[in-house]
Design a protein around this motif. Sequence first.
Motif, mmCIF file in Angstrom:
data_model
loop_
_atom_site.group_PDB
_atom_site.id
_atom_site.type_symbol
_atom_site.label_atom_id
_atom_site.label_comp_id
_atom_site.label_asym_id
_atom_site.label_seq_id
_atom_site.Cartn_x
_atom_site.Cartn_y
_atom_site.Cartn_z
ATOM 1 N N PHE A 1 0.854 -1.193 0.000
ATOM 2 C CA PHE A 1 0.000 0.000 0.000
ATOM 3 C C PHE A 1 0.880 1.229 0.000
ATOM 4 N N SER A 2 0.284 2.371 -0.343
ATOM 5 C CA SER A 2 1.074 3.594 -0.485
ATOM 6 C C SER A 2 0.569 4.736 0.385
ATOM 7 N N LEU A 3 -0.607 4.593 1.000
ATOM 8 C CA LEU A 3 -1.164 5.664 1.827
ATOM 9 C C LEU A 3 -1.399 5.162 3.239
ATOM 10 N N LEU A 4 -1.073 5.993 4.227
ATOM 11 C CA LEU A 4 -1.270 5.626 5.626
ATOM 12 C C LEU A 4 -1.408 6.901 6.438
ATOM 13 N N GLU A 5 -2.511 7.005 7.167
ATOM 14 C CA GLU A 5 -2.731 8.171 8.017
ATOM 15 C C GLU A 5 -2.189 7.903 9.421
ATOM 16 N N LEU A 6 -1.739 8.963 10.071
ATOM 17 C CA LEU A 6 -1.335 8.839 11.467
ATOM 18 C C LEU A 6 -2.559 8.635 12.344
ATOM 19 N N GLU A 7 -2.361 7.967 13.475
ATOM 20 C CA GLU A 7 -3.450 7.847 14.439
ATOM 21 C C GLU A 7 -3.831 9.233 14.959
ATOM 22 N N ALA B 1 19.351 14.947 8.452
ATOM 23 C CA ALA B 1 18.479 16.104 8.197
ATOM 24 C C ALA B 1 17.165 15.667 7.554
ATOM 25 N N ALA B 2 17.209 14.654 6.679
ATOM 26 C CA ALA B 2 15.984 14.223 5.986
ATOM 27 C C ALA B 2 14.988 13.623 6.978
ATOM 28 N N ARG B 3 15.473 12.827 7.903
ATOM 29 C CA ARG B 3 14.566 12.229 8.895
ATOM 30 C C ARG B 3 13.980 13.309 9.800
ATOM 31 N N TRP B 4 14.775 14.306 10.169
ATOM 32 C CA TRP B 4 14.265 15.393 11.019
ATOM 33 C C TRP B 4 13.222 16.213 10.266
ATOM 34 N N ALA B 5 13.437 16.445 8.960
ATOM 35 C CA ALA B 5 12.447 17.172 8.164
ATOM 36 C C ALA B 5 11.130 16.406 8.124
ATOM 37 N N ARG B 6 11.193 15.075 7.974
ATOM 38 C CA ARG B 6 9.968 14.268 7.998
ATOM 39 C C ARG B 6 9.336 14.287 9.385
ATOM 40 N N TYR B 7 10.170 14.265 10.424
ATOM 41 C CA TYR B 7 9.671 14.349 11.798
ATOM 42 C C TYR B 7 8.855 15.620 11.982
ATOM 43 N N ARG B 8 9.380 16.732 11.523
ATOM 44 C CA ARG B 8 8.672 18.003 11.691
ATOM 45 C C ARG B 8 7.372 18.024 10.898
ATOM 46 N N GLN B 9 7.373 17.418 9.717
ATOM 47 C CA GLN B 9 6.145 17.333 8.923
ATOM 48 C C GLN B 9 5.093 16.504 9.657
ATOM 49 N N LEU B 10 5.512 15.355 10.192
ATOM 50 C CA LEU B 10 4.574 14.498 10.918
ATOM 51 C C LEU B 10 4.131 15.148 12.228
ATOM 52 N N LEU B 11 5.042 15.861 12.887
ATOM 53 C CA LEU B 11 4.679 16.575 14.117
ATOM 54 C C LEU B 11 3.561 17.576 13.834
ATOM 55 N N GLY B 12 3.629 18.260 12.674
ATOM 56 C CA GLY B 12 2.562 19.185 12.300
ATOM 57 C C GLY B 12 1.223 18.470 12.183
ATOM 58 N N GLU B 13 1.222 17.258 11.601
ATOM 59 C CA GLU B 13 -0.011 16.481 11.479
ATOM 60 C C GLU B 13 -0.523 16.066 12.853
ATOM 61 N N VAL B 14 0.384 15.647 13.729
ATOM 62 C CA VAL B 14 -0.008 15.232 15.072
ATOM 63 C C VAL B 14 -0.628 16.395 15.834
ATOM 64 N N ARG B 15 -0.034 17.569 15.715
ATOM 65 C CA ARG B 15 -0.579 18.750 16.404
ATOM 66 C C ARG B 15 -1.981 19.072 15.915
ATOM 67 N N GLU B 16 -2.194 19.025 14.603
ATOM 68 C CA GLU B 16 -3.517 19.303 14.044
ATOM 69 C C GLU B 16 -4.531 18.258 14.509
ATOM 70 N N ASN B 17 -4.136 16.992 14.469
ATOM 71 C CA ASN B 17 -5.044 15.935 14.949
ATOM 72 C C ASN B 17 -5.395 16.113 16.418
ATOM 73 N N TRP B 18 -4.382 16.483 17.209
ATOM 74 C CA TRP B 18 -4.596 16.628 18.661
ATOM 75 C C TRP B 18 -5.521 17.794 18.958
ATOM 76 N N LYS B 19 -5.357 18.899 18.231
ATOM 77 C CA LYS B 19 -6.219 20.050 18.428
ATOM 78 C C LYS B 19 -7.666 19.734 18.041
ATOM 79 N N GLY B 20 -7.842 18.899 17.012
ATOM 80 C CA GLY B 20 -9.189 18.611 16.524
ATOM 81 C C GLY B 20 -9.780 17.331 17.073
ATOM 82 N N ARG B 21 -9.200 16.766 18.155
ATOM 83 C CA ARG B 21 -9.626 15.450 18.622
ATOM 84 C C ARG B 21 -11.043 15.451 19.191
ATOM 85 N N TYR B 22 -11.548 16.633 19.647
ATOM 86 C CA TYR B 22 -12.891 16.684 20.196
ATOM 87 C C TYR B 22 -13.904 17.167 19.150
#
Length: 291
Positions: A216-222, A270-291
């Motif tokens: 598969f090629s698509l996967l969303e974070l929890e 640097a590439a892994r840290w750049a991906r970390y920051r991208q995923l961190l942005g998704e986690v923050r958005e998910n966490w803010k919208g969890r309710y």
Amino acid sequence: MTGSILRGIGSFYTVLADEDAQEYTLRAQKKLRHQKLTPMVGDRVRFTPGEGDDDGWIEEILPRKSELIRPSVANADMLMLVVASVPQPDMLLVDKLILRAERGGMTPAICVNKVDLGEELAQRIAAEYAGTELRVFSVSARTGEGIGALREALRGKVTCLAGQSAVGKSSLLNALFGLNLETGGLSRKTERGRHTTRHAEMMSLNGSFVLDTPGFSLLELETDMEPQEFASLYPEYNALAADCRFQPCLHDREPGCAVRAAVESGALGAARWARYRQLLGEVRENWKGRY
């Protein structure tokens, strides 16, 4: 009787029994649905065999020591993420799967297949994940390079293979265990993988259990992950966290961040840290919208 689910197609499950090493075709009792439990490949279950033409029934799903929702498997010890130089690897997908493995109770590892086409990808991935305990295997299913070391790493474990289509999961299993599984490749029209594994299946192979899963090629974070928990799933960053100026530190834009300093000095990828920051942005958005 007790046993392990080898595969599930539709509403039918194939279970390998502990008592007689026979395979039984079963259906899940309705009470499991009421308990909001869905059987997964790899599940340990209690069941009643059918008689004559009657279906047998899964009565109980025993406690899981690990689980993943996608790929949907249970009780694996290790999640082996297979990548290759062709098709182009999606390292963001790899990092998401690593996070799922860590949260799901599995040990992640990376297998770089098709190194007969070049060693550059394996070298780059080994450098990117320096500082972690994650093992990186360099193999070629075509030539047999590295297959012995990979086979030994799987011995005695329950391992789930996961990754994009056409990275060679089925070819790896053929090379590792002398199987004759159907293999695909890249579609000429789309340059994407053609699916040859159509459903998750567990195989008992020379003292190892291997779960093969569809590509598969698509996967969303929890959506239930708190940002600080997300940061804690990166072991190489945890090792430096105590040296960050602010506690806790999310290793993003904070001044005096030891992780950022290590990336800028070249000590961390640097590439892994750049991906970390991208995923961190998704986690923050998910966490803010969890309710």
